[in-house]
Design a protein around this motif. Sequence first.
Motif, short mmCIF file in Angstrom:
data_model
loop_
_atom_site.label_atom_id
_atom_site.label_comp_id
_atom_site.label_asym_id
_atom_site.label_seq_id
_atom_site.Cartn_x
_atom_site.Cartn_y
_atom_site.Cartn_z
N ASN A 63 15.04 -66.99 67.88
CA ASN A 63 14.06 -67.57 67.75
C ASN A 63 14.73 -68.37 66.15
O ASN A 63 13.74 -68.76 65.68
N ARG A 64 15.58 -67.89 65.74
CA ARG A 64 16.40 -68.60 64.64
C ARG A 64 17.25 -69.93 65.21
O ARG A 64 17.68 -70.49 63.74
N ILE A 65 17.55 -69.99 66.13
CA ILE A 65 18.67 -71.15 66.26
C ILE A 65 17.84 -72.00 67.62
O ILE A 65 18.16 -71.93 69.22
N PRO A 66 17.66 -73.28 66.82
CA PRO A 66 17.46 -74.61 67.44
C PRO A 66 17.60 -74.76 68.89
O PRO A 66 19.75 -74.43 69.74
N GLY A 67 17.14 -74.17 70.30
CA GLY A 67 17.81 -75.03 71.67
C GLY A 67 18.10 -74.13 72.55
O GLY A 67 19.35 -73.57 74.01
N ASP A 68 19.10 -72.41 71.66
CA ASP A 68 19.12 -71.19 72.16
C ASP A 68 18.85 -70.48 73.53
O ASP A 68 17.80 -70.97 73.74
N LYS A 69 19.88 -70.55 74.55
CA LYS A 69 18.95 -69.75 75.77
C LYS A 69 20.32 -68.78 76.25
O LYS A 69 19.22 -67.19 76.86
N ALA A 116 9.53 -65.53 71.29
CA ALA A 116 10.22 -66.29 71.69
C ALA A 116 9.77 -66.85 73.11
O ALA A 116 9.79 -68.00 74.07
N THR A 117 8.56 -66.15 73.81
CA THR A 117 7.95 -66.54 74.83
C THR A 117 6.42 -66.89 75.30
O THR A 117 6.31 -67.11 76.64
N GLY A 118 5.98 -66.23 74.64
CA GLY A 118 4.50 -66.28 74.76
C GLY A 118 4.64 -65.15 76.12
O GLY A 118 2.75 -65.43 76.04
N ASP A 119 5.12 -64.25 76.18
CA ASP A 119 4.79 -62.99 77.21
C ASP A 119 3.85 -62.14 77.07
O ASP A 119 3.88 -61.32 76.32
N LYS A 120 1.96 -62.21 77.02
CA LYS A 120 1.29 -61.90 76.48
C LYS A 120 1.93 -59.60 77.01
O LYS A 120 1.35 -59.12 76.15
N SER A 121 2.62 -59.24 78.47
CA SER A 121 2.69 -58.69 78.35
C SER A 121 3.94 -57.53 77.67
O SER A 121 3.60 -56.46 77.69
N LEU A 122 4.33 -58.41 76.87
CA LEU A 122 5.47 -57.37 75.85
C LEU A 122 4.08 -56.82 75.05
O LEU A 122 5.02 -56.42 74.25
N LEU A 123 3.49 -58.02 74.63
CA LEU A 123 2.57 -56.64 73.39
C LEU A 123 2.00 -56.15 74.20
O LEU A 123 2.01 -54.67 73.44
#
Length: 373
Positions: free
Chosen positions: A191-197, A258-265
């Motif tokens: 979340n702090r490194i642009p373009g990281d995969k 990072a993902t927007g995956d609501k299942s994580l919440l």
Amino acid sequence: MPGRIWTLVGVTACGVVVSLLATAVPSQAAPSPSAPATARIRATAAVDAMMGFYDAETGRWQPESPWWQSGNALQALLDYMAKTGSRRYMPQVKNTIAIQRAPLEWWPEGGGEFRADSTDDTGWWALAMTRVYDLTRDKRYLDIAELDEAYMRDYWDDTCGGGIWWDIPAKSYKNAISIELYIKLAASLHNRIPGDKVYLAHALEAWRWFKGSGMINGDHLVNDGLNTQGGGCANNGGTTWTYNQGVILGGLTELYKATGDKSLLADARDIADAVIASPSLTQHGILTEPCEPTGTCNADQAAFKGIFARDLGELDSVLTGHPYRNYLRTQASYAYANARNSAHQYGLSWSGPFDQASIGSQSSAVSLLTAVL
């Protein structure tokens, strides 16, 4: 007469209330949300008292206490600074990093930069480096965190199908805290490194392994670890310490960002709700370490509840309606009323009475009071 706290017991990730649990609470500390100014005054007083434990020569808080606790105290201080904008103690922050990043006398094999003989110790300091980066935008701190992620990753192998060893060099135990810290660290770097995969892939792999490892029990609580020594890698039934419930909440929050995956919440809320509903972890409405009723908590365990509060606050910040805010405010109100002495030092039990303060109990209070700002 005692008051009562109504605690949501069966709140699902979708927000459906299954039942309510009423628990009695001491009347001398009625839990009303503090005004923002009052909350900041209380947090600032606790931070100032925590700095009374600081030793400039070693760059540690209460130097005789376990090393990781100085990394956790640094995190607590940095979180307070991030919430309030204060930079009053930035000289101490820089002093601590300069001294403690050097090769460790007791673990020179790590080569410094907080690489220690247990992967969880490294994780605490590494996460603090990501917060220093947030405050300063100085990439040197992020570079340290990246070195620490690589170091922790070096102790991932196929035993039990994956996961990180806790102890180095013995490699005798795979536990919850090391993998939870690793998930949060890898996701935080992404979340702090642009373009990281790469870091995102590491965090997701670690979460999938942890979720399937069996350490999260049928009650949605996290036991301490796995039986890795001839135990078939089964859940060892170890104590459900509050910090094991907490760190994964912060890790899943970072992964959600990072993902927007609501299942994580939803997974995170299952764990958070289980803590609030647990008769051993939330007693009479107040977060309680399992060792407190028997008076057997050690120096490490004194710090655990604040870590849970920190990470629950991070989760709450991304949830619609902020469902855990009142729970956190209740903890802060009772700790302030019952667990504090006149010097704004805090003891172990947030329901009181004050016993004695240590860097563990004080940093725990700082994290709690910061979480409600």
